[in-house]
Design a protein around this motif. Structure first.
Motif, PDB file in Angstrom:
ATOM      1  N   ARG A 261     -18.892 -10.214  -2.320  1.00 57.17           N
ATOM      2  CA  ARG A 261     -18.221  -9.138  -3.046  1.00 57.17           C
ATOM      3  C   ARG A 261     -19.114  -7.930  -3.276  1.00 57.17           C
ATOM      4  N   SER A 262     -20.362  -8.163  -3.728  1.00 56.46           N
ATOM      5  CA  SER A 262     -21.243  -7.053  -4.082  1.00 56.46           C
ATOM      6  C   SER A 262     -21.585  -6.185  -2.877  1.00 56.46           C
ATOM      7  N   HIS A 263     -21.485  -6.742  -1.675  1.00 59.33           N
ATOM      8  CA  HIS A 263     -21.789  -5.999  -0.453  1.00 59.33           C
ATOM      9  C   HIS A 263     -20.835  -4.819  -0.273  1.00 59.33           C
ATOM     10  N   LEU A 264     -19.636  -4.927  -0.843  1.00 59.90           N
ATOM     11  CA  LEU A 264     -18.645  -3.859  -0.728  1.00 59.90           C
ATOM     12  C   LEU A 264     -18.943  -2.680  -1.635  1.00 59.90           C
ATOM     13  N   GLY A 265     -19.665  -2.923  -2.719  1.00 64.78           N
ATOM     14  CA  GLY A 265     -19.874  -1.871  -3.715  1.00 64.78           C
ATOM     15  C   GLY A 265     -18.679  -1.760  -4.642  1.00 64.78           C
ATOM     16  N   GLU A 266     -18.741  -0.810  -5.551  1.00 61.11           N
ATOM     17  CA  GLU A 266     -17.667  -0.621  -6.526  1.00 61.11           C
ATOM     18  C   GLU A 266     -16.555   0.240  -5.942  1.00 61.11           C
ATOM     19  N   TRP A 267     -15.330  -0.246  -6.074  1.00 57.49           N
ATOM     20  CA  TRP A 267     -14.163   0.479  -5.572  1.00 57.49           C
ATOM     21  C   TRP A 267     -13.602   1.358  -6.672  1.00 57.49           C
ATOM     22  N   SER A 268     -13.259   2.601  -6.321  1.00 53.36           N
ATOM     23  CA  SER A 268     -12.717   3.546  -7.298  1.00 53.36           C
ATOM     24  C   SER A 268     -11.262   3.252  -7.644  1.00 53.36           C
ATOM     25  N   GLY A 269     -10.605   2.439  -6.823  1.00 58.30           N
ATOM     26  CA  GLY A 269      -9.181   2.184  -7.029  1.00 58.30           C
ATOM     27  C   GLY A 269      -8.290   3.003  -6.115  1.00 58.30           C
ATOM     28  N   GLU A 270      -8.889   3.903  -5.348  1.00 61.65           N
ATOM     29  CA  GLU A 270      -8.138   4.745  -4.410  1.00 61.65           C
ATOM     30  C   GLU A 270      -8.830   4.737  -3.053  1.00 61.65           C
ATOM     31  N   PRO A 271      -8.086   4.775  -1.954  1.00 62.93           N
ATOM     32  CA  PRO A 271      -6.622   4.706  -1.907  1.00 62.93           C
ATOM     33  C   PRO A 271      -6.128   3.280  -2.154  1.00 62.93           C
ATOM     34  N   LYS A 272      -4.941   3.170  -2.653  1.00 62.50           N
ATOM     35  CA  LYS A 272      -4.310   1.872  -2.888  1.00 62.50           C
ATOM     36  C   LYS A 272      -3.421   1.559  -1.688  1.00 62.50           C
ATOM     37  N   ILE A 273      -3.629   0.383  -1.108  1.00 63.25           N
ATOM     38  CA  ILE A 273      -2.875  -0.005   0.080  1.00 63.25           C
ATOM     39  C   ILE A 273      -1.681  -0.855  -0.312  1.00 63.25           C
ATOM     40  N   GLN A 274      -0.517  -0.503   0.221  1.00 61.60           N
ATOM     41  CA  GLN A 274       0.683  -1.299  -0.019  1.00 61.60           C
ATOM     42  C   GLN A 274       0.643  -2.542   0.862  1.00 61.60           C
ATOM     43  N   CYS A 275       0.792  -3.683   0.257  1.00 62.19           N
ATOM     44  CA  CYS A 275       0.766  -4.951   0.983  1.00 62.19           C
ATOM     45  C   CYS A 275       2.155  -5.571   1.023  1.00 62.19           C
ATOM     46  N   GLY A 276       2.260  -6.714   1.677  1.00 62.21           N
ATOM     47  CA  GLY A 276       3.563  -7.336   1.850  1.00 62.21           C
ATOM     48  C   GLY A 276       4.253  -6.815   3.100  1.00 62.21           C
ATOM     49  N   ARG A 277       5.423  -7.340   3.359  1.00 63.69           N
ATOM     50  CA  ARG A 277       6.210  -6.925   4.530  1.00 63.69           C
ATOM     51  C   ARG A 277       7.663  -6.753   4.118  1.00 63.69           C
ATOM     52  N   ASN A 278       8.200  -5.607   4.462  1.00 63.09           N
ATOM     53  CA  ASN A 278       9.582  -5.283   4.062  1.00 63.09           C
ATOM     54  C   ASN A 278       9.757  -5.370   2.543  1.00 63.09           C
ATOM     55  N   GLY A 279       8.704  -5.020   1.818  1.00 65.81           N
ATOM     56  CA  GLY A 279       8.786  -4.946   0.360  1.00 65.81           C
ATOM     57  C   GLY A 279       8.637  -6.259  -0.373  1.00 65.81           C
ATOM     58  N   LYS A 280       8.277  -7.325   0.341  1.00 69.22           N
ATOM     59  CA  LYS A 280       8.083  -8.611  -0.336  1.00 69.22           C
ATOM     60  C   LYS A 280       7.063  -9.459   0.429  1.00 69.22           C
ATOM     61  N   PRO A 281       6.573 -10.523  -0.212  1.00 69.10           N
ATOM     62  CA  PRO A 281       5.586 -11.374   0.466  1.00 69.10           C
ATOM     63  C   PRO A 281       6.178 -12.033   1.708  1.00 69.10           C
ATOM     64  N   PHE A 282       5.338 -12.161   2.727  1.00 73.76           N
ATOM     65  CA  PHE A 282       5.726 -12.873   3.947  1.00 73.76           C
ATOM     66  C   PHE A 282       4.565 -13.818   4.285  1.00 73.76           C
ATOM     67  N   TYR A 283       4.793 -15.106   4.077  1.00 76.38           N
ATOM     68  CA  TYR A 283       3.758 -16.097   4.350  1.00 76.38           C
ATOM     69  C   TYR A 283       3.926 -16.661   5.755  1.00 76.38           C
ATOM     70  N   VAL A 284       2.873 -16.521   6.579  1.00 75.61           N
ATOM     71  CA  VAL A 284       2.825 -17.111   7.915  1.00 75.61           C
ATOM     72  C   VAL A 284       1.750 -18.191   7.878  1.00 75.61           C
ATOM     73  N   SER A 285       2.123 -19.432   8.100  1.00 71.68           N
ATOM     74  CA  SER A 285       1.173 -20.529   7.924  1.00 71.68           C
ATOM     75  C   SER A 285       0.104 -20.513   9.004  1.00 71.68           C
ATOM     76  N   GLY A 286      -1.115 -20.863   8.589  1.00 68.30           N
ATOM     77  CA  GLY A 286      -2.239 -20.949   9.493  1.00 68.30           C
ATOM     78  C   GLY A 286      -2.695 -22.388   9.635  1.00 68.30           C
TER      79      GLY A 286
END
Length: 233
Positions: free
Chosen positions: A180-205
């Motif tokens: 985690r520390s390797h990334l440094g501190e995140w400012s909170g921007e930009p915020k990335i929208q996650c999910g697919r078609n507006g909701k979670p989509f679980y694909v099993s691995g």
């Protein structure tokens, strides 16, 4: 070697001159210049460590499909086609300079559609040749090329995926605390929208516990509020 020569080596390195070019310009042996550069790099590393400052970023990478879907479009993957069931997967790598011909790298395997940080590697310290081999191996599973991104974009991908997965009841891989520390501190921007078609989509691995994951989704978002595809190896 005089202090003036040492400073001149620093100035010429900033101009991207090689040890051989610097040696020729200053009338020194290549071995002397290389030793001075290494010593300067080690001292810089020690100073950063003492102050808690992170080493400078060399490059950040992500598989190109992720950059196109989540950075360039910054959308939730609204699509009429279900052809690419691995479209939510990404690998982000962040590489920093820690010394003369020494790099340290961390990678983050992300499920941008549901689970967040599925795996992480590092910090791993390598010379440049070993680093290039490592990167080739890490991204070998993706058909597309890698794409360079900024540290801020790398942070946004990782932490946005973590935040989204957290809302669904999932924690990042246990090894994330090491990287985690390797990334440094995140400012909170930009915020990335996650999910697919507006909701979670679980694909099993291959290493998932699908029953447990589906149960968690039902408990946290409710039946009918998520999609899933099982049996993908």
């Amino acid at each position: 070697m005089t202090p003036e020569q040492q400073q001149e080596i620093i100035n010429l390195r900033v101009q991207k001159l090689t040890p051989k070019q610097i040696a020729r310009k200053l009338g020194l042996k290549v071995a002397e210049v290389s030793a001075a550069i290494k010593e300067q790099a080690e001292q810089t590393t020690l100073t950063r460590a003492a102050t808690g400052e992170l080493n400078p970023v060399v490059e950040c990478l992500v598989n190109a499909s992720c950059a196109e879907k989540f950075l360039e479009n910054n959308a939730t993957q609204e699509s009429e086609s279900d052809e690419d069931m691995n479209g939510g997967l990404a690998i982000v790598s962040v590489t920093r300079q820690v010394g003369y011909n020494r790099l340290t790298v961390c990678t983050y395997m992300l499920d941008m559609w549901c689970l967040g940080v599925k795996d992480t590697i590092g910090p791993r310290q390598l010379n440049r040749m070993k680093y290039l081999q490592f990167i080739d191996a890490v991204y070998h599973g993706f058909a597309e090329e890698t794409q360079k991104i900024t540290l801020e974009q790398a942070q946004a991908l990782v932490f946005s995926a973590i935040d989204y997965a957290g809302q669904l009841g999932f924690k990042p891989h246990p090894d994330f605390e090491k990287s985690r520390s390797h990334l440094g501190e995140w400012s909170g921007e930009p915020k990335i929208q996650c999910g697919r078609n507006g909701k979670p989509f679980y694909v099993s691995g291959p290493y998932d516990n699908p029953d447990k994951i589906i149960k968690t989704l039902r408990e946290n978002v409710g039946e009918g509020n998520f999609d899933h595809l099982l049996g993908i190896g």
